[in-house]
Design a protein around this motif. Structure first.
Motif, PDB file in Angstrom:
ATOM      1  N   ALA A   1       0.846  -1.186   0.000  1.00 45.47           N
ATOM      2  CA  ALA A   1       0.000   0.000   0.000  1.00 45.47           C
ATOM      3  C   ALA A   1       0.884   1.239   0.000  1.00 45.47           C
ATOM      4  N   GLU A   2       0.435   2.260  -0.730  1.00 45.67           N
ATOM      5  CA  GLU A   2       1.094   3.571  -0.727  1.00 45.67           C
ATOM      6  C   GLU A   2       0.518   4.353   0.459  1.00 45.67           C
ATOM      7  N   VAL A   3       1.296   4.477   1.522  1.00 49.52           N
ATOM      8  CA  VAL A   3       0.781   5.073   2.765  1.00 49.52           C
ATOM      9  C   VAL A   3       1.036   6.579   2.780  1.00 49.52           C
ATOM     10  N   VAL A   4      -0.004   7.323   3.140  1.00 51.93           N
ATOM     11  CA  VAL A   4       0.092   8.755   3.397  1.00 51.93           C
ATOM     12  C   VAL A   4      -0.139   8.946   4.898  1.00 51.93           C
ATOM     13  N   LEU A   5       0.906   9.370   5.600  1.00 48.81           N
ATOM     14  CA  LEU A   5       0.781   9.649   7.033  1.00 48.81           C
ATOM     15  C   LEU A   5       0.322  11.096   7.199  1.00 48.81           C
ATOM     16  N   VAL A   6      -0.862  11.270   7.757  1.00 48.92           N
ATOM     17  CA  VAL A   6      -1.443  12.606   7.913  1.00 48.92           C
ATOM     18  C   VAL A   6      -1.364  12.996   9.387  1.00 48.92           C
ATOM     19  N   GLY A   7      -0.462  13.933   9.698  1.00 49.41           N
ATOM     20  CA  GLY A   7      -0.279  14.335  11.093  1.00 49.41           C
ATOM     21  C   GLY A   7       0.871  13.579  11.727  1.00 49.41           C
TER      22      GLY A   7
ATOM     23  N   CYS B   1       6.478  -3.079   8.746  1.00 49.59           N
ATOM     24  CA  CYS B   1       5.165  -3.484   8.213  1.00 49.59           C
ATOM     25  C   CYS B   1       5.347  -3.793   6.725  1.00 49.59           C
ATOM     26  N   PRO B   2       5.521  -5.067   6.357  1.00 48.12           N
ATOM     27  CA  PRO B   2       5.904  -5.423   4.984  1.00 48.12           C
ATOM     28  C   PRO B   2       4.969  -4.907   3.892  1.00 48.12           C
ATOM     29  N   HIS B   3       3.667  -4.790   4.188  1.00 49.44           N
ATOM     30  CA  HIS B   3       2.714  -4.350   3.160  1.00 49.44           C
ATOM     31  C   HIS B   3       2.544  -2.830   3.116  1.00 49.44           C
ATOM     32  N   ALA B   4       3.270  -2.088   3.959  1.00 49.63           N
ATOM     33  CA  ALA B   4       3.106  -0.634   4.052  1.00 49.63           C
ATOM     34  C   ALA B   4       4.373   0.079   3.586  1.00 49.63           C
ATOM     35  N   SER B   5       4.222   0.931   2.574  1.00 45.24           N
ATOM     36  CA  SER B   5       5.325   1.779   2.112  1.00 45.24           C
ATOM     37  C   SER B   5       4.979   3.225   2.447  1.00 45.24           C
ATOM     38  N   LEU B   6       5.749   3.842   3.340  1.00 41.67           N
ATOM     39  CA  LEU B   6       5.490   5.234   3.702  1.00 41.67           C
ATOM     40  C   LEU B   6       6.016   6.126   2.580  1.00 41.67           C
ATOM     41  N   ASP B   7       5.112   6.584   1.703  1.00 39.27           N
ATOM     42  CA  ASP B   7       5.510   7.391   0.551  1.00 39.27           C
ATOM     43  C   ASP B   7       5.345   8.890   0.802  1.00 39.27           C
TER      44      ASP B   7
ATOM     45  N   LEU C   1     -10.485  13.434   6.830  1.00 39.88           N
ATOM     46  CA  LEU C   1     -11.089  12.274   6.181  1.00 39.88           C
ATOM     47  C   LEU C   1     -11.666  12.669   4.828  1.00 39.88           C
ATOM     48  N   SER C   2     -12.364  13.809   4.778  1.00 36.58           N
ATOM     49  CA  SER C   2     -12.923  14.280   3.503  1.00 36.58           C
ATOM     50  C   SER C   2     -11.815  14.492   2.479  1.00 36.58           C
ATOM     51  N   GLU C   3     -10.712  15.107   2.907  1.00 42.92           N
ATOM     52  CA  GLU C   3      -9.597  15.367   1.993  1.00 42.92           C
ATOM     53  C   GLU C   3      -8.926  14.070   1.557  1.00 42.92           C
ATOM     54  N   ALA C   4      -8.833  13.101   2.471  1.00 44.16           N
ATOM     55  CA  ALA C   4      -8.223  11.812   2.114  1.00 44.16           C
ATOM     56  C   ALA C   4      -9.060  11.089   1.061  1.00 44.16           C
ATOM     57  N   ILE C   5     -10.376  11.157   1.208  1.00 44.03           N
ATOM     58  CA  ILE C   5     -11.272  10.538   0.215  1.00 44.03           C
ATOM     59  C   ILE C   5     -11.129  11.239  -1.133  1.00 44.03           C
ATOM     60  N   ALA C   6     -11.109  12.585  -1.103  1.00 43.89           N
ATOM     61  CA  ALA C   6     -11.026  13.362  -2.344  1.00 43.89           C
ATOM     62  C   ALA C   6      -9.712  13.135  -3.081  1.00 43.89           C
ATOM     63  N   ASN C   7      -8.692  12.714  -2.355  1.00 43.55           N
ATOM     64  CA  ASN C   7      -7.366  12.554  -2.953  1.00 43.55           C
ATOM     65  C   ASN C   7      -6.961  11.090  -3.117  1.00 43.55           C
ATOM     66  N   GLY C   8      -7.947  10.255  -3.372  1.00 36.70           N
ATOM     67  CA  GLY C   8      -7.652   8.931  -3.895  1.00 36.70           C
ATOM     68  C   GLY C   8      -7.388   7.813  -2.908  1.00 36.70           C
ATOM     69  N   SER C   9      -7.720   8.007  -1.633  1.00 36.93           N
ATOM     70  CA  SER C   9      -7.479   6.928  -0.669  1.00 36.93           C
ATOM     71  C   SER C   9      -8.457   5.782  -0.883  1.00 36.93           C
ATOM     72  N   LYS C  10      -7.928   4.565  -0.886  1.00 38.30           N
ATOM     73  CA  LYS C  10      -8.769   3.364  -0.978  1.00 38.30           C
ATOM     74  C   LYS C  10      -9.259   2.960   0.402  1.00 38.30           C
ATOM     75  N   CYS C  11      -8.394   3.182   1.407  1.00 39.51           N
ATOM     76  CA  CYS C  11      -8.713   2.799   2.786  1.00 39.51           C
ATOM     77  C   CYS C  11      -8.142   3.877   3.703  1.00 39.51           C
TER      78      CYS C  11
ATOM     79  N   PRO D   1      -2.437   1.110  -4.358  1.00 39.15           N
ATOM     80  CA  PRO D   1      -3.567   1.292  -3.430  1.00 39.15           C
ATOM     81  C   PRO D   1      -3.174   2.218  -2.286  1.00 39.15           C
ATOM     82  N   ARG D   2      -3.897   3.340  -2.145  1.00 44.69           N
ATOM     83  CA  ARG D   2      -3.492   4.378  -1.186  1.00 44.69           C
ATOM     84  C   ARG D   2      -4.194   4.190   0.155  1.00 44.69           C
ATOM     85  N   LEU D   3      -3.379   4.164   1.215  1.00 44.40           N
ATOM     86  CA  LEU D   3      -3.873   4.087   2.589  1.00 44.40           C
ATOM     87  C   LEU D   3      -3.512   5.392   3.292  1.00 44.40           C
ATOM     88  N   ALA D   4      -4.522   6.126   3.747  1.00 46.96           N
ATOM     89  CA  ALA D   4      -4.283   7.341   4.527  1.00 46.96           C
ATOM     90  C   ALA D   4      -4.344   6.984   6.008  1.00 46.96           C
TER      91      ALA D   4
END
Length: 372
Positions: free
Chosen positions: A17-23, A44-50, A114-124, A98-101
């Protein structure tokens, strides 16, 4: 044009997953920073902090307390790990995996984030507890995400904790036994320390410190507002104070609380929380009023890890280390789920979070009244 349009490459590999850490918050202090640290250290093998989105320290907080430390962390993560930093989710390019916020900012900001994460392509979306300041806001967030087809999972890490699992398994072998979940913080027992705690955690103890225990009750003991038959405070143990915070404003909250809930379908379970009780959490099983089992977090095995992490990060918050394996478990399960869609075993959903917050709002005035 995106600030990243000419930047090199994508970090997330196939199956990640392409992880976006918010905060991110301040290094050694912020929960977001510790999440990020675990990911750049490849825990976390499935998480890439991008990406890291940090509005405060890349904005008005840059020159304030913690700003220098954040800038050093940013420089290291950019140069060593290739993480890209932004002030806003709106600056991010479209996802290429697949983007994870992972939202770990101030609770009051979560509905907007949450609204901004949805608007910017987060899958989960992985949302830190309690999710929102109120039931109404969290319910609206749940509905917004559902309408967009975005799943929201919660950072209730105690749902996957070893001490919780061991205690529940033991209790199941003893008919008529009673479980108590105990949570401790290590604040100094002074008006200044507790006043600062009350002000910073203005949502109150049940929506903050003890919310993890309430999530356990909702997840495993059929506790809902409608299913609560009775709640009884232990007046000998519990304490409620009104104290001034750093701003001078007064706040009323529990500095310690113990209560027992009985449900209409026959379950009975207790919660105990103490702001000044130390660093260990644990759970007990009793039978006929006598304790027959206790399991600590950390246990003897985990204490070795805590010692190693304390030596490596001596100024970090101690509770990061006691819960280190559980933070990894939750992030890894959520990241894997983001990639393959398989169920994230044991991870609390936003539905559990809504009910947990409902229970917290329901219990607080009842317990306050009992302690007057």
């Amino acid at each position: 044009m995106s600030a990243f349009s000419r930047s090199v490459g994508l970090q997330a590999e196939k199956g990640q997953a392409e992880v976006v850490l918010v905060g991110c918050g301040a290094p050694n202090r912020g929960m977001g920073w510790y999440h990020g640290l675990q990911m750049v250290e490849k825990k976390c093998p499935h998480a890439s902090l991008d990406y890291v989105v940090e509005p405060w320290f890349m904005g008005p907080g840059a020159s304030g307390p913690g700003g220098d430390d954040f800038q050093k962390c940013q420089a290291e993560w950019e140069s060593v790990y290739g993480v890209k930093f932004a002030k806003s989710l709106n600056e991010l390019p479209p996802p290429k995996a697949p983007r994870l916020a992972l939202i770990s900012g101030r609770t009051a900001d979560n509905p907007r984030l949450l609204s901004e994460a949805i608007a910017n392509g987060s899958k989960c979306i992985y949302l830190e507890k309690p999710g929102a300041p109120s039931v109404a806001e969290l319910q609206a967030m749940k509905e917004e995400a559902a309408a967009a087809g975005v799943e929201v999972l919660m950072g209730y890490n105690k749902n996957v904790c070893k001490y919780v699992t061991k205690t529940r398994e033991y209790a199941e072998t003893v008919p008529g036994s009673h479980v108590t979940f105990v949570s401790n913080n290590a604040y100094e027992n002074t008006p200044e320390s507790l006043g600062e705690c009350f002000e910073r955690n203005a949502e109150g103890m049940l929506k903050n410190m003890a919310i993890h225990e309430l999530a356990l009750l909702v997840s495993f003991y059929d506790v809902t507002v409608e299913n609560i038959e009775s709640v009884t405070a232990d007046k000998d143990y519990s304490s409620m104070q009104t104290l001034a915070g750093p701003s001078g404003k007064e706040w009323t909250d529990f500095d310690k609380i113990k209560f027992t809930i009985k449900t209409k379908n026959g379950n009975e379970v207790s919660v105990q929380a103490d702001r000044c009780g130390g660093t260990d959490s644990f759970a007990t099983v009793s039978k006929d009023g006598e304790e027959i089992f206790r399991y600590y977090m950390p246990d003897e095995e985990d204490k070795k890890l805590v010692a190693e992490l304390t030596a490596k990060y001596p100024t970090a918050m101690p509770y990061f280390f006691t819960q280190d394996p559980d933070y990894i478990t939750v992030k890894e399960r959520v990241a894997k789920h983001t990639v393959d869609g398989e169920p994230a075993e044991g991870i609390a959903t936003i539905d559990v979070a809504v009910e947990t917050l409902r229970v917290a709002e329901y219990l607080t005035p009842i317990l306050r009244e009992q302690l007057k």
